[in-house]
Motif scaffolding. Structure first.
Motif, short mmCIF file in Angstrom:
data_model
loop_
_atom_site.label_atom_id
_atom_site.label_comp_id
_atom_site.label_asym_id
_atom_site.label_seq_id
_atom_site.Cartn_x
_atom_site.Cartn_y
_atom_site.Cartn_z
N PRO A 1 -46.14 -58.62 3.34
CA PRO A 1 -44.67 -58.36 3.60
C PRO A 1 -43.94 -59.57 3.45
N PHE A 2 -42.47 -59.43 3.18
CA PHE A 2 -41.75 -60.55 3.06
C PHE A 2 -40.84 -60.63 4.36
N SER A 3 -41.26 -61.34 5.26
CA SER A 3 -40.44 -61.21 6.41
C SER A 3 -39.09 -61.87 6.39
N ASN A 4 -38.06 -61.61 7.28
CA ASN A 4 -36.91 -62.25 7.10
C ASN A 4 -36.77 -63.75 7.31
N VAL A 141 -25.53 -55.60 -0.33
CA VAL A 141 -25.54 -55.29 1.00
C VAL A 141 -26.85 -54.43 1.12
N THR A 142 -27.88 -54.77 1.78
CA THR A 142 -28.96 -53.98 2.08
C THR A 142 -29.59 -53.61 3.37
N ARG A 143 -30.08 -52.61 3.58
CA ARG A 143 -30.84 -52.24 4.94
C ARG A 143 -31.82 -51.58 4.51
N TRP A 144 -32.78 -51.15 5.60
CA TRP A 144 -34.10 -50.36 5.36
C TRP A 144 -33.80 -48.79 5.71
N LYS A 145 -34.14 -48.11 4.91
CA LYS A 145 -34.07 -46.69 5.04
C LYS A 145 -34.89 -46.20 6.30
N ARG A 146 -34.03 -45.41 7.12
CA ARG A 146 -34.83 -44.97 8.39
C ARG A 146 -34.72 -43.29 8.69
N SER A 158 -46.04 -45.54 -3.16
CA SER A 158 -46.24 -47.23 -2.98
C SER A 158 -46.65 -47.52 -1.52
N GLY A 159 -46.52 -46.73 -0.54
CA GLY A 159 -46.62 -47.32 0.82
C GLY A 159 -45.68 -48.34 1.27
N LYS A 160 -44.78 -48.45 0.15
CA LYS A 160 -43.62 -49.79 0.68
C LYS A 160 -42.53 -49.12 1.36
N ASN A 161 -41.94 -49.90 2.34
CA ASN A 161 -40.57 -49.45 2.81
C ASN A 161 -39.50 -49.22 1.85
N ILE A 162 -38.68 -48.34 2.01
CA ILE A 162 -37.56 -48.12 0.98
C ILE A 162 -36.25 -48.73 1.48
N LEU A 163 -35.76 -49.45 0.57
CA LEU A 163 -34.53 -50.33 0.88
C LEU A 163 -33.50 -49.53 0.26
N GLN A 164 -32.26 -49.64 1.00
CA GLN A 164 -30.88 -49.07 0.61
C GLN A 164 -29.91 -50.10 0.28
N PHE A 165 -28.97 -49.76 -0.57
CA PHE A 165 -27.97 -50.89 -0.84
C PHE A 165 -26.77 -50.09 -0.86
N VAL A 166 -25.52 -50.71 -0.58
CA VAL A 166 -24.20 -50.15 -0.66
C VAL A 166 -23.82 -50.16 -2.24
N ILE A 294 -30.92 -56.15 -8.21
CA ILE A 294 -31.46 -55.28 -7.36
C ILE A 294 -33.02 -55.36 -7.13
N LYS A 295 -33.45 -55.25 -8.33
CA LYS A 295 -34.95 -55.42 -8.40
C LYS A 295 -35.54 -56.70 -7.96
N LEU A 296 -34.77 -57.98 -8.07
CA LEU A 296 -35.16 -59.27 -7.54
C LEU A 296 -34.94 -59.11 -6.07
N VAL A 297 -34.06 -58.43 -5.59
CA VAL A 297 -34.03 -58.31 -3.89
C VAL A 297 -35.23 -57.49 -3.49
N THR A 298 -35.59 -56.37 -4.14
CA THR A 298 -36.81 -55.68 -3.77
C THR A 298 -37.93 -56.57 -3.59
N GLU A 299 -38.09 -57.26 -4.66
CA GLU A 299 -39.13 -58.19 -4.44
C GLU A 299 -39.44 -59.06 -3.71
N LYS A 300 -38.10 -59.83 -3.45
CA LYS A 300 -38.17 -60.75 -2.28
C LYS A 300 -38.45 -60.37 -1.11
N LEU A 301 -37.79 -59.01 -0.58
CA LEU A 301 -38.03 -58.08 0.52
C LEU A 301 -39.27 -57.32 0.76
N GLY A 302 -40.10 -57.35 -0.37
CA GLY A 302 -41.32 -56.56 -0.22
C GLY A 302 -40.91 -55.23 -0.28
N ALA A 303 -39.96 -54.50 -0.82
CA ALA A 303 -39.56 -53.17 -0.58
C ALA A 303 -40.19 -52.41 -1.73
N HIS A 304 -40.14 -51.11 -1.64
CA HIS A 304 -40.49 -50.31 -2.71
C HIS A 304 -39.62 -50.43 -3.83
#
Length: 315
Positions: A1-4, A141-146, A158-166, A294-304
């Motif tokens: 996964p892609f750490s901060n 602007v993104t955050r992890w879904k919780r 996919s087992g990957k964490n879901i990202l949300q954006f505004v 948006i897709k590029l952001v999810t790839e960079k952050l290792g998100a679903h």
């Protein structure tokens, strides 16, 4: 996964244009659609093999159109090319107006800039204010879904964490989009990103000075942290013409802990009908090139992104 931290280091190393590394050839598709937005004007048909300017096409006969709203001479628009006293400096900073393209030099023919990607079947400026590049900024602007307990939610397949954006729902076309907007003359791109987010997603224009100051303070933390420049350059936009086109800088501000954005009251501003946190996946249908950003952001952050394990997209 892609750490901060690696995201930070990445953005410092490659602040410019990761798009080159993707080696994507841009094709017009939205820039060839008719009728032209907000009008009954039909573009002249441009076959796929004749989009590029290098292909000779003696009979090319595009329709000329500039919207009345642009010809009325608002502050955000240039005069007509042949107006007396108007001598724009193309391919450079022209007073407060940025006429440089993020894609390098563009050709100027008979005093008119030429769309770097090719023919669109329409000359003039359509709805765009500037001859040549019209600069926008798109804050992602993104955050992890919780879940209710504050734990990150992973996608069951996919087992990957879901990202949300505004996301905002645009009033003009009803599509979901990134809350971006045009760069004002003389404005720094970082200022545009923050201002547009405040106006469109937090309705700052309708807030009292006190409320506004409070928002500013909360946002300052998010917008001053390390960020990721996702894309800089030409955008295939339905408003583009042979002489005027959209360019954008899409920048990701990621709220890793979710604390900054938790207390911010999302409220739709001027161009937006609705604003909310939206779960990111490939099923999202977004305005213009926004899905790609948006897709590029999810790839960079290792998100679903998708349920198909084999879908790594390098177009």
């Amino acid at each position: 996964p892609f750490s901060n931290s690696s995201a930070n280091c990445w953005s410092r190393l490659h602040p410019v244009n990761m798009f080159n590394s993707y080696n994507v050839k841009f094709h017009h598709s939205k820039a060839l659609t008719s009728p032209y937005p907000g009008s009954h004007i039909e573009r002249s048909q441009v076959p796929e093999d004749k989009v590029g300017w290098l292909t000779e096409w003696k009979d090319y006969n595009p329709v000329e159109y500039t919207a009345k709203s642009v010809l009325a001479g608002p502050s955000w628009a240039d005069p007509q090319i042949n107006d007396e006293g108007f001598s724009p400096k193309f391919n450079e900073r022209d007073g407060e107006v940025e006429r440089k393209s993020l894609n390098g030099l563009y050709v100027v023919e008979n005093g008119r800039p030429r769309n770097p990607v090719g023919r669109t079947g329409l000359t003039g400026r359509g709805l765009l204010g500037r001859w040549g590049p019209n600069h926008a900024a798109d804050p992602v602007v993104t955050r992890w879904k919780r879940d209710g307990s504050g734990n990150k939610v992973a996608h069951p397949v996919s087992g990957k964490n879901i990202l949300q954006f505004v996301a905002i729902k645009r009033r003009d076309c009803g599509e979901w989009a990134i809350p971006g907007g045009m760069v004002d003359p003389g404005e720094k791109i970082t200022a545009t990103l923050k201002r547009e987010f405040e106006e469109e997603a937090l309705n700052s224009l309708q807030k009292s000075p006190e409320e506004k100051a409070k928002l500013e303070k909360q946002l300052q933390k998010l917008f001053s942290q390390e960020h990721l420049v996702v894309y800089r350059g030409y955008v295939d936009d339905p408003r583009n013409t042979d002489n005027a086109w959209m360019e954008t800088e899409a920048v990701n501000y990621h709220d890793e802990t979710g604390e900054t954005m938790d207390n911010l009251p999302l409220e739709a501003g001027d161009d937006a009908g609705v604003v909310k946190w939206v779960d990111i996946s490939e099923k999202l249908e977004l305005y213009a090139s926004h899905s790609y950003f948006i897709k590029l952001v999810t790839e960079k952050l290792g998100a679903h992104w998708s349920e198909d394990p084999g879908s790594k997209c390098h177009e």
